[in-house]
Write a protein that holds these residues in place. Sequence first.
Motif, PDB file in Angstrom:
ATOM      1  N   ALA A  24      -2.003   5.436   1.902  1.00  0.00           N
ATOM      2  CA  ALA A  24      -2.439   6.387   2.929  1.00  0.00           C
ATOM      3  C   ALA A  24      -2.788   5.668   4.235  1.00  0.00           C
ATOM      4  N   SER A  25      -3.377   4.483   4.132  1.00  0.00           N
ATOM      5  CA  SER A  25      -3.773   3.758   5.341  1.00  0.00           C
ATOM      6  C   SER A  25      -2.567   3.213   6.106  1.00  0.00           C
ATOM      7  N   ARG A  26      -1.423   3.104   5.430  1.00  0.00           N
ATOM      8  CA  ARG A  26      -0.197   2.649   6.102  1.00  0.00           C
ATOM      9  C   ARG A  26       0.844   3.766   6.138  1.00  0.00           C
ATOM     10  N   ALA A  27       0.392   4.984   6.086  1.00  0.00           N
ATOM     11  CA  ALA A  27       1.283   6.136   5.918  1.00  0.00           C
ATOM     12  C   ALA A  27       2.454   6.164   6.884  1.00  0.00           C
ATOM     13  N   HIS A  28       2.251   5.737   8.108  1.00  0.00           N
ATOM     14  CA  HIS A  28       3.322   5.866   9.100  1.00  0.00           C
ATOM     15  C   HIS A  28       3.983   4.532   9.437  1.00  0.00           C
ATOM     16  N   ALA A  29       3.703   3.504   8.647  1.00  0.00           N
ATOM     17  CA  ALA A  29       4.228   2.166   8.940  1.00  0.00           C
ATOM     18  C   ALA A  29       5.750   2.087   8.850  1.00  0.00           C
ATOM     19  N   VAL A  30       6.349   2.893   8.003  1.00  0.00           N
ATOM     20  CA  VAL A  30       7.788   2.796   7.783  1.00  0.00           C
ATOM     21  C   VAL A  30       8.584   3.796   8.627  1.00  0.00           C
ATOM     22  N   GLU A  31       7.959   4.852   9.068  1.00  0.00           N
ATOM     23  CA  GLU A  31       8.669   5.972   9.693  1.00  0.00           C
ATOM     24  C   GLU A  31       9.468   5.616  10.944  1.00  0.00           C
ATOM     25  N   GLY A  32       9.018   4.648  11.702  1.00  0.00           N
ATOM     26  CA  GLY A  32       9.721   4.288  12.929  1.00  0.00           C
ATOM     27  C   GLY A  32      10.791   3.229  12.738  1.00  0.00           C
ATOM     28  N   SER A  33      10.993   2.788  11.506  1.00  0.00           N
ATOM     29  CA  SER A  33      11.967   1.722  11.240  1.00  0.00           C
ATOM     30  C   SER A  33      13.396   2.228  11.393  1.00  0.00           C
ATOM     31  N   ASP A  34      14.222   1.421  12.035  1.00  0.00           N
ATOM     32  CA  ASP A  34      15.623   1.774  12.218  1.00  0.00           C
ATOM     33  C   ASP A  34      16.288   1.970  10.859  1.00  0.00           C
ATOM     34  N   GLY A  35      16.953   3.080  10.677  1.00  0.00           N
ATOM     35  CA  GLY A  35      17.674   3.368   9.442  1.00  0.00           C
ATOM     36  C   GLY A  35      16.846   4.039   8.364  1.00  0.00           C
ATOM     37  N   PHE A  36      15.527   4.184   8.578  1.00  0.00           N
ATOM     38  CA  PHE A  36      14.677   4.850   7.602  1.00  0.00           C
ATOM     39  C   PHE A  36      14.987   6.338   7.555  1.00  0.00           C
ATOM     40  N   GLU A  37      15.071   6.920   6.346  1.00  0.00           N
ATOM     41  CA  GLU A  37      15.359   8.347   6.199  1.00  0.00           C
ATOM     42  C   GLU A  37      14.285   9.117   5.431  1.00  0.00           C
ATOM     43  N   TRP A  38      13.634   8.511   4.433  1.00  0.00           N
ATOM     44  CA  TRP A  38      12.693   9.290   3.622  1.00  0.00           C
ATOM     45  C   TRP A  38      11.765   8.388   2.832  1.00  0.00           C
ATOM     46  N   PHE A  39      10.536   8.852   2.578  1.00  0.00           N
ATOM     47  CA  PHE A  39       9.553   8.148   1.749  1.00  0.00           C
ATOM     48  C   PHE A  39       8.805   9.157   0.885  1.00  0.00           C
ATOM     49  N   GLU A  40       8.528   8.772  -0.355  1.00  0.00           N
ATOM     50  CA  GLU A  40       7.644   9.541  -1.225  1.00  0.00           C
ATOM     51  C   GLU A  40       6.922   8.569  -2.163  1.00  0.00           C
ATOM     52  N   LEU A  41       5.614   8.778  -2.335  1.00  0.00           N
ATOM     53  CA  LEU A  41       4.837   8.070  -3.347  1.00  0.00           C
ATOM     54  C   LEU A  41       4.632   9.066  -4.482  1.00  0.00           C
ATOM     55  N   LEU A  42       5.142   8.729  -5.666  1.00  0.00           N
ATOM     56  CA  LEU A  42       5.096   9.642  -6.802  1.00  0.00           C
ATOM     57  C   LEU A  42       4.061   9.164  -7.812  1.00  0.00           C
ATOM     58  N   ARG A  43       3.026   9.996  -8.041  1.00  0.00           N
ATOM     59  CA  ARG A  43       1.949   9.693  -8.981  1.00  0.00           C
ATOM     60  C   ARG A  43       2.343  10.172 -10.375  1.00  0.00           C
ATOM     61  N   PRO A  44       2.120   9.341 -11.402  1.00  0.00           N
ATOM     62  CA  PRO A  44       2.421   9.788 -12.763  1.00  0.00           C
ATOM     63  C   PRO A  44       1.488  10.914 -13.183  1.00  0.00           C
ATOM     64  N   VAL A  45       2.017  11.863 -13.930  1.00  0.00           N
ATOM     65  CA  VAL A  45       1.228  13.005 -14.375  1.00  0.00           C
ATOM     66  C   VAL A  45       0.732  12.811 -15.803  1.00  0.00           C
ATOM     67  N   GLU A  46       1.610  12.328 -16.671  1.00  0.00           N
ATOM     68  CA  GLU A  46       1.193  12.137 -18.058  1.00  0.00           C
ATOM     69  C   GLU A  46       2.087  11.108 -18.752  1.00  0.00           C
ATOM     70  N   GLY A  47       1.498  10.368 -19.668  1.00  0.00           N
ATOM     71  CA  GLY A  47       2.278   9.496 -20.528  1.00  0.00           C
ATOM     72  C   GLY A  47       2.728   8.166 -19.948  1.00  0.00           C
ATOM     73  N   THR A  48       2.294   7.823 -18.728  1.00  0.00           N
ATOM     74  CA  THR A  48       2.711   6.552 -18.138  1.00  0.00           C
ATOM     75  C   THR A  48       1.701   6.114 -17.088  1.00  0.00           C
ATOM     76  N   ASP A  49       1.688   4.833 -16.811  1.00  0.00           N
ATOM     77  CA  ASP A  49       0.851   4.304 -15.729  1.00  0.00           C
ATOM     78  C   ASP A  49       1.735   3.790 -14.594  1.00  0.00           C
ATOM     79  N   THR A  50       2.936   4.364 -14.494  1.00  0.00           N
ATOM     80  CA  THR A  50       3.931   3.919 -13.531  1.00  0.00           C
ATOM     81  C   THR A  50       4.027   4.865 -12.339  1.00  0.00           C
ATOM     82  N   TYR A  51       3.793   4.311 -11.154  1.00  0.00           N
ATOM     83  CA  TYR A  51       4.029   5.023  -9.897  1.00  0.00           C
ATOM     84  C   TYR A  51       5.443   4.684  -9.430  1.00  0.00           C
ATOM     85  N   LEU A  52       6.067   5.616  -8.719  1.00  0.00           N
ATOM     86  CA  LEU A  52       7.369   5.362  -8.102  1.00  0.00           C
ATOM     87  C   LEU A  52       7.213   5.493  -6.589  1.00  0.00           C
ATOM     88  N   VAL A  53       7.698   4.491  -5.876  1.00  0.00           N
ATOM     89  CA  VAL A  53       7.714   4.524  -4.415  1.00  0.00           C
ATOM     90  C   VAL A  53       9.175   4.693  -4.015  1.00  0.00           C
TER      91      VAL A  53
END
Length: 108
Positions: A24-53
């Motif tokens: 959250a503190s770096r939320a906009h760090a990537v948005e201005g990068s040339d060629g950047f199209e999309w970002f999502e931080l995905l929080r696990p809901v159940e059964g895993t301790d794995t986040y996906l960026v």
Amino acid sequence: MSVVKINVLTVPAEQRETLEKRFASRAHAVEGSDGFEWFELLRPVEGTDTYLVYTRWRDEESFQAWMEGPMKSAHQGGATEGERTKPAASGSTLWSFEVVQQAGPKGE
């Protein structure tokens, strides 16, 4: 077509809040990068301790340029002299994909 990079982060339960606050503190760090199209931080809901960026880029070169410049700077931020901030994740794997087909909602 675009390329997708998914950083698979193993995050112990006690570090989840730390990880999310750091993103959250770096939320906009990537948005201005040339060629950047999309970002999502995905929080696990159940059964895993794995986040996906999830990030999507115009091409591999755009992603590599971001990795060598802004990403390095962002991940070094917050450390005091002679000290690095402890990672919130206990493991990390980078998955790479080429987008071969995509769809969005139909226009109304």
